[in-house]
Design an enzyme around this catalytic site. Structure first.
Site, PDB file in Angstrom:
ATOM      1  N   HIS A  81       0.850  -1.191   0.000  1.00 31.51           N
ATOM      2  CA  HIS A  81       0.000   0.000   0.000  1.00 31.51           C
ATOM      3  C   HIS A  81       0.882   1.236   0.000  1.00 31.51           C
ATOM      4  CE1 HIS A  81       0.875  -0.725   4.235  1.00 31.51           C
ATOM      5  NE2 HIS A  81       0.418   0.472   4.566  1.00 31.51           N
ATOM      6  N   HIS A  83       1.599   3.865   1.837  1.00 29.50           N
ATOM      7  CA  HIS A  83       2.025   4.668   2.978  1.00 29.50           C
ATOM      8  C   HIS A  83       3.515   4.979   2.925  1.00 29.50           C
ATOM      9  CE1 HIS A  83      -1.639   3.879   5.824  1.00 29.50           C
ATOM     10  NE2 HIS A  83      -1.853   4.833   4.949  1.00 29.50           N
ATOM     11  N   ASP A  85       6.004   4.739   4.811  1.00 29.39           N
ATOM     12  CA  ASP A  85       7.021   3.812   5.316  1.00 29.39           C
ATOM     13  C   ASP A  85       7.105   2.559   4.446  1.00 29.39           C
ATOM     14  OD1 ASP A  85       4.402   3.365   6.310  1.00 29.39           O
ATOM     15  OD2 ASP A  85       5.155   2.003   7.836  1.00 29.39           O
ATOM     16  N   HIS A  86       6.343   2.514   3.364  1.00 29.00           N
ATOM     17  CA  HIS A  86       6.313   1.342   2.488  1.00 29.00           C
ATOM     18  C   HIS A  86       6.753   1.641   1.058  1.00 29.00           C
ATOM     19  CE1 HIS A  86       3.969  -1.517   5.140  1.00 29.00           C
ATOM     20  NE2 HIS A  86       3.847  -0.363   5.782  1.00 29.00           N
TER      21      HIS A  86
END
Length: 303
Positions: A81, A83, A85-86
């Site tokens: 997804h 976000h 931090d990804h």
């Protein structure tokens, strides 16, 4: 039934670790109240590999991934997804490797009008994937599983050869996940939990923290029961005349780090919107927020 959280996690930042026959992991140095010790990047396969959730753009982390993969070919960069931090490093890594990125819609409204992980507006996948899509390489096969809830566009990935689920933020060993409207949806989240449970995976590899190896089905059931217990606590507050989410959070999350209370309030809002959708709760606001008033509709639900 409490969730048997797994807090112990042995790792070293930037070090590539073989965690299963087909999976390696490199952890980014971005610890925090939402990321635990940091983002765990998974490398699937050998020689020709897929990389899942490359994480944040940190120079040392990017160099660590390059060093781990310098003698191999990255064929796919997968993102659970959008976000921050990804996904931020997904495009730079794909550009370095000369391959494409794969995810569901990110950074734009979905067909339902939901945000689609607006937390990282800079990322849009080269290839959009969803239920039924299969991604493969030499010796490895990955099934794409749509699991909306944490975000409207969240994906999990099933590794057939190891009957393993790379679960992103959908199910984590160290903590529950945040379900924050309008992108997050609690009703969708509960359905997605059942969807993963029905796959009967032997192991879950979350992006943050240690894997879930013991009694995966029981762990997911405890995750579900936790949400149902939270819902029962919300109903109790409503029946007692407490209509404001911030006041509920003060008591419901009294034992939780106060830095997480704003996120907890968003999860309570998500739970409340589920009850509104089911017809058990009402609010005068057309677009309910954490500050809205919610009213229990008498005799609608037993809890």
């Amino acid at each position: 039934m409490g969730i048997p959280f797994i807090k112990e996690f042995d790792f070293e930042y930037g070090k590539v670790e073989q965690v299963s026959p087909l999976i390696r992991r490199v952890v980014a140095n971005n610890p925090g109240p939402f990321t635990f010790v940091g983002t765990g990047v998974y490398i699937i396969g050998h020689g020709e590999v897929a990389v899942l959730d490359p994480g944040p753009v940190l120079d040392e982390h990017f160099e660590a991934l390059k060093a781990a993969l310098k003698d191999e070919t990255i064929t796919h960069v997968l993102v659970s997804h959008g976000h921050s931090d990804h996904s931020p490093l997904a495009q730079p890594l794909a550009d370095w490797a000369g391959c494409k990125t794969y995810a569901k819609n990110c950074g734009v409204p979905t067909a339902k009008g939901e945000l689609g992980s607006a937390d990282d507006l800079g990322f849009m996948p080269d290839v959009k994937v969803g239920d039924g899509d299969v991604i493969s390489g030499p010796g490895w096969t990955i099934d794409v599983i749509e699991t909306p809830g944490h975000t409207s566009n969240h994906l999990c990935f099933g590794l057939r050869e190891e009957n393993a689920c790379l679960s992103g933020d959908h199910i984590m060993g160290w903590s529950t996940t945040i379900v924050a409207p309008p992108d997050g949806n609690m009703a969708d989240y509960m359905r997605s939990l059942t969807k993963i449970e029905e796959h009967n995976f032997d192991i879950l590899w979350p992006t943050h923290g240690a894997p879930v190896r013991e009694d995966v089905k029981g762990f997911i059931q405890a995750y579900r029961q936790h949400r149902l217990d939270r819902e029962a606590a919300i109903v109790k507050h409503l029946k007692a005349g407490e209509t404001k989410i911030p006041r509920m959070v003060e008591t419901m999350y009294a034992d939780v780090d106060k830095r997480l209370h704003p996120a907890a309030a968003m999860s309570v809002l998500g739970q409340m919107l589920k009850l509104v959708e089911e017809g058990y709760v009402e609010t005068p606001d057309a677009q309910p927020t954490v500050r809205s008033d919610f009213t229990w509709k008498a005799l609608q639900k037993t809890a």
